[in-house]
Design a protein around this motif. Structure first.
Motif, mmCIF file in Angstrom:
data_model
loop_
_atom_site.group_PDB
_atom_site.id
_atom_site.type_symbol
_atom_site.label_atom_id
_atom_site.label_comp_id
_atom_site.label_asym_id
_atom_site.label_seq_id
_atom_site.Cartn_x
_atom_site.Cartn_y
_atom_site.Cartn_z
ATOM 1 N N GLN A 1 0.851 -1.192 0.000
ATOM 2 C CA GLN A 1 0.000 0.000 0.000
ATOM 3 C C GLN A 1 0.886 1.240 0.000
ATOM 4 O OE1 GLN A 1 -3.625 -0.078 2.476
ATOM 5 N NE2 GLN A 1 -2.931 -2.070 3.252
ATOM 6 N N ILE A 2 0.476 2.245 -0.750
ATOM 7 C CA ILE A 2 1.305 3.432 -0.919
ATOM 8 C C ILE A 2 0.388 4.639 -1.029
ATOM 9 C CG2 ILE A 2 1.361 3.431 -3.454
ATOM 10 C CD1 ILE A 2 4.416 3.882 -3.227
ATOM 11 N N MET A 3 0.884 5.786 -0.619
ATOM 12 C CA MET A 3 0.068 6.992 -0.715
ATOM 13 C C MET A 3 0.888 8.139 -1.291
ATOM 14 S SD MET A 3 -0.428 7.756 3.354
ATOM 15 C CE MET A 3 -1.885 8.722 2.980
ATOM 16 N N ARG A 4 0.194 9.046 -1.947
ATOM 17 C CA ARG A 4 0.815 10.223 -2.529
ATOM 18 C C ARG A 4 0.206 11.454 -1.891
ATOM 19 N NH1 ARG A 4 1.486 6.231 -6.083
ATOM 20 N NH2 ARG A 4 3.288 6.341 -7.482
ATOM 21 N N LEU A 5 1.091 12.313 -1.362
ATOM 22 C CA LEU A 5 0.688 13.554 -0.727
ATOM 23 C C LEU A 5 1.109 14.716 -1.624
ATOM 24 C CD1 LEU A 5 1.914 12.709 2.897
ATOM 25 C CD2 LEU A 5 -0.319 12.225 1.871
ATOM 26 N N ARG A 6 0.527 15.871 -1.405
ATOM 27 C CA ARG A 6 0.849 17.013 -2.253
ATOM 28 C C ARG A 6 0.962 18.277 -1.424
ATOM 29 N NH1 ARG A 6 1.181 17.740 -7.368
ATOM 30 N NH2 ARG A 6 0.346 15.677 -7.826
ATOM 31 N N SER A 7 1.959 19.113 -1.795
ATOM 32 C CA SER A 7 2.147 20.401 -1.136
ATOM 33 C C SER A 7 2.544 21.433 -2.180
ATOM 34 C CB SER A 7 3.239 20.306 -0.061
ATOM 35 O OG SER A 7 4.497 20.058 -0.657
ATOM 36 N N PRO A 8 2.316 22.723 -1.899
ATOM 37 C CA PRO A 8 2.698 23.765 -2.864
ATOM 38 C C PRO A 8 4.190 23.773 -3.153
ATOM 39 C CG PRO A 8 1.214 24.648 -1.188
ATOM 40 C CD PRO A 8 1.624 23.278 -0.734
ATOM 41 N N GLN A 9 5.005 23.476 -2.120
ATOM 42 C CA GLN A 9 6.451 23.432 -2.270
ATOM 43 C C GLN A 9 6.962 22.089 -1.756
ATOM 44 O OE1 GLN A 9 8.497 25.622 -3.722
ATOM 45 N NE2 GLN A 9 6.778 26.966 -4.229
ATOM 46 N N PRO A 10 7.945 21.488 -2.427
ATOM 47 C CA PRO A 10 8.472 20.200 -1.975
ATOM 48 C C PRO A 10 9.043 20.280 -0.565
ATOM 49 C CG PRO A 10 9.217 20.696 -4.205
ATOM 50 C CD PRO A 10 8.577 21.938 -3.692
ATOM 51 N N LEU A 11 8.748 19.275 0.254
ATOM 52 C CA LEU A 11 9.307 19.213 1.608
ATOM 53 C C LEU A 11 10.732 18.681 1.607
ATOM 54 C CD1 LEU A 11 6.458 17.822 3.919
ATOM 55 C CD2 LEU A 11 7.208 20.178 3.617
ATOM 56 N N LEU A 12 11.048 17.813 0.651
ATOM 57 C CA LEU A 12 12.344 17.145 0.619
ATOM 58 C C LEU A 12 12.998 17.338 -0.736
ATOM 59 C CD1 LEU A 12 11.244 13.751 2.251
ATOM 60 C CD2 LEU A 12 12.376 15.656 3.413
ATOM 61 N N GLU B 1 -0.507 3.265 9.361
ATOM 62 C CA GLU B 1 0.893 2.943 9.629
ATOM 63 C C GLU B 1 1.834 3.784 8.775
ATOM 64 O OE1 GLU B 1 1.356 -1.215 9.022
ATOM 65 O OE2 GLU B 1 0.005 -1.770 10.666
ATOM 66 N N LEU B 2 1.483 3.983 7.508
ATOM 67 C CA LEU B 2 2.338 4.785 6.638
ATOM 68 C C LEU B 2 2.430 6.226 7.134
ATOM 69 C CD1 LEU B 2 1.246 3.587 3.074
ATOM 70 C CD2 LEU B 2 3.371 3.050 4.269
ATOM 71 N N LEU B 3 1.285 6.834 7.455
ATOM 72 C CA LEU B 3 1.295 8.222 7.918
ATOM 73 C C LEU B 3 1.974 8.357 9.279
ATOM 74 C CD1 LEU B 3 -2.186 9.681 6.903
ATOM 75 C CD2 LEU B 3 0.070 10.449 6.154
ATOM 76 N N VAL C 1 9.356 13.022 9.083
ATOM 77 C CA VAL C 1 9.135 14.396 8.622
ATOM 78 C C VAL C 1 7.784 14.858 9.180
ATOM 79 C CG1 VAL C 1 8.928 15.904 6.611
ATOM 80 C CG2 VAL C 1 10.413 13.897 6.508
ATOM 81 N N PRO C 2 7.776 15.521 10.327
ATOM 82 C CA PRO C 2 6.507 15.897 10.970
ATOM 83 C C PRO C 2 5.575 16.699 10.071
ATOM 84 C CG PRO C 2 8.348 16.221 12.486
ATOM 85 C CD PRO C 2 8.948 15.882 11.158
ATOM 86 N N GLY C 3 6.118 17.449 9.124
ATOM 87 C CA GLY C 3 5.296 18.296 8.282
ATOM 88 C C GLY C 3 4.364 17.567 7.340
ATOM 89 N N VAL C 4 4.531 16.251 7.187
ATOM 90 C CA VAL C 4 3.665 15.528 6.247
ATOM 91 C C VAL C 4 2.213 15.533 6.699
ATOM 92 C CG1 VAL C 4 5.539 14.012 5.485
ATOM 93 C CG2 VAL C 4 4.013 13.255 7.320
ATOM 94 N N GLU D 1 0.429 17.899 7.429
ATOM 95 C CA GLU D 1 -0.275 19.061 6.899
ATOM 96 C C GLU D 1 -0.526 18.974 5.400
ATOM 97 O OE1 GLU D 1 -1.397 21.348 8.965
ATOM 98 O OE2 GLU D 1 -0.477 20.227 10.618
ATOM 99 N N LEU D 2 -0.065 17.913 4.755
ATOM 100 C CA LEU D 2 -0.160 17.824 3.306
ATOM 101 C C LEU D 2 -1.500 17.245 2.862
ATOM 102 C CD1 LEU D 2 3.409 16.541 2.330
ATOM 103 C CD2 LEU D 2 2.601 18.881 2.746
#
Length: 462
Positions: free
Chosen positions: A279-290, A335-337, A344-347, A349-350
């Motif tokens: 299982q995999i997930m894709r998150l999105r943010s205005p600016q890359p975190l990494l 589990e993934l989140l 990376v705690p900021g995930v 908020e994505l």
């Protein structure tokens, strides 16, 4: 004519290479590019994923990694994306495997790669990543950072670093402060890390989309149907595939069938391949975190985060032995989140952009099965487990070499090249019909690579 059963990144890569060499080829798959390739994160990371018992897989991975820049450049050109990327301001529209629009190569911010107008020089032995692959396929080469939180994790990283050093692999041991200097969004509790600067990654959805476009431009037929079985003549030779009963025509004749059906390969041939759910997930943010891939051990299991150039962040992946179950579960996503947030705690908020479950094709030794089977007319290209994206260029080259063509995407001195010099090698004795000894001119390091993934290491496959 060759018939390729399977329209994932491996099967499509094989079909593309064969068609490029002038061989007639047809692809059979009910839903091309919608399986494991659609779910995959696309890590090209043979160094950071090395284990103490899988050095043969490391050799295959390193050989294929060196093929990726030229493989990607030729693919971008064949798909017509190279010129578009050169003329683009960094927003090259491409279609993903499901036909949905995607935006490639957004510029600016960490992980966006070099600025428009010049190729990025990646860690592939000094080879360049041109604008077509970088923007169109999101091929990035900024390494993988493996981080640790506690004393036990740090000790394990030290042992792994020593092992990598013995193998001559380029890695850098970092303190927690050095890790956060590279990736400021890492958790303050990170105490150290190991950087594999020559690891890379690519967007598999864009690669398969490009392969489908390239095959269409080469006029390769794509039969959207399920292969229900293999056709055999009176002597037992495979001479084609039988399609699902409701399909017309009900069969396709071929000189050779290449089985690249991933986790479903065992339904058509007696191969030791089983499905392993991820299982995999894709998150999105205005600016890359990494700006690079980040991995770590959290609660006893690995989690990884793979950044995309357009701000997407891929988080994965579970490993579950549940047969052909492709349900996305609340427990798996939790589990993934949970683990990603530790790194990376900021995930938290994505935006959640996508969740999916795919089936990896596993083998007993975690090595792929590539080469002529024990049955005339049947070639195998399956069992890639977690490495289908990484190993696609090398797999296509090996299958092409079995056809008498050139492997392409590599010079004769490349460990992953398939030159015409040297004598052929077999993976077993003179009676081993599953070996790759029939590859004329395949010798030296190339022959050794072929032997590592030869079907002959298992009992005769039919």
């Amino acid at each position: 004519m060759d018939v390729i059963v399977g329209g994932g990144i491996v099967g499509l890569s094989i079909a593309w290479r064969l068609a490029r060499s002038g061989r007639p080829v047809t692809v059979v798959d009910p839903a091309p590019a919608s399986g494991a390739s659609h779910a995959a994160a696309g890590m090209l990371a043979p160094v950071s994923e090395v284990t103490y018992t899988e050095t043969p897989l490391l050799r295959l991975g390193m050989a294929s990694l060196r093929r990726w820049p030229s493989f990607a450049a030729e693919l971008a050109e064949d798909a017509g994306w190279a010129d578009r990327a050169a003329a683009s301001d960094g927003a090259t529209p491409v279609a993903d495997a499901g036909g949905r629009g995607a935006r490639a190569g957004a510029s600016g911010g960490p992980g966006a790669g070099p600025p428009s107008g010049g190729p990025g020089v990646g860690p592939f032995g000094g080879l360049e990543i041109g604008e077509g692959p970088r923007r169109g396929l999101d091929l990035r080469a900024d390494g993988t950072l493996d981080v640790a939180f506690g004393a036990d994790d740090l000790a394990a990283l030290d042992e792994l670093a020593a092992y990598m050093d013995k193998l001559g692999l380029p890695v850098e041991r970092l303190t927690g402060r050095e890790c956060r200097r590279l990736e400021p969004m890492l958790a303050p509790s990170v105490r150290g890390g190991l950087l594999a600067p020559e690891d890379a990654w690519v967007d598999p959805r864009r690669v398969t989309a490009a392969l489908l476009v390239a095959l269409d431009r080469l006029q390769v037929p794509l039969v959207r149907a399920r292969a229900a079985g293999l056709l055999r003549d009176a002597d037992g030779k495979v001479v084609g595939v039988r399609l699902e009963p409701s399909r017309e025509p009900s069969e396709i004749r071929a000189e050779r069938v290449v089985l690249a059906a991933g986790a479903w390969s065992a339904e058509l041939a007696d191969v030791p391949v089983r499905p392993i759910k991820g299982q995999i997930m894709r998150l999105r943010s205005p600016q890359p975190l990494l700006s690079r891939c980040v991995r770590g051990t959290v609660h006893g299991s690995y989690v990884y985060l793979v950044p995309r150039g357009d701000g997407e962040l891929v988080v994965g992946a579970t490993q579950e032995e549940l047969g052909f179950d492709t349900r996305v579960t609340a427990g798996g996503l939790y589990e993934l989140l949970r683990d990603a947030r530790e790194l990376v705690p900021g995930v938290s908020e994505l935006e959640v952009a996508d969740v999916v479950a795919g089936l990896r094709p596993g083998t007993p030794d975690n090595l792929p099965i590539i080469g002529p089977s024990g049955t005339p007319g049947l070639t195998l290209a399956t069992g890639h487990y977690r490495g289908g994206v990484l190993l696609a260029p090398l797999t296509a080259a090996l299958v092409l070499a079995d056809s008498g063509g050139s492997g392409g995407s590599g010079d004769s001195g490349d460990v992953g090249g398939l030159g015409d010099s040297g004598s052929s090698r077999r993976s077993g004795g003179s009676g081993d019909v599953g070996g790759l000894g029939g590859l004329g001119g395949l010798g030296g390091e190339e022959g050794e690579l072929a032997a590592l993934c030869s079907p002959g290491r298992f009992r005769e496959i039919s």
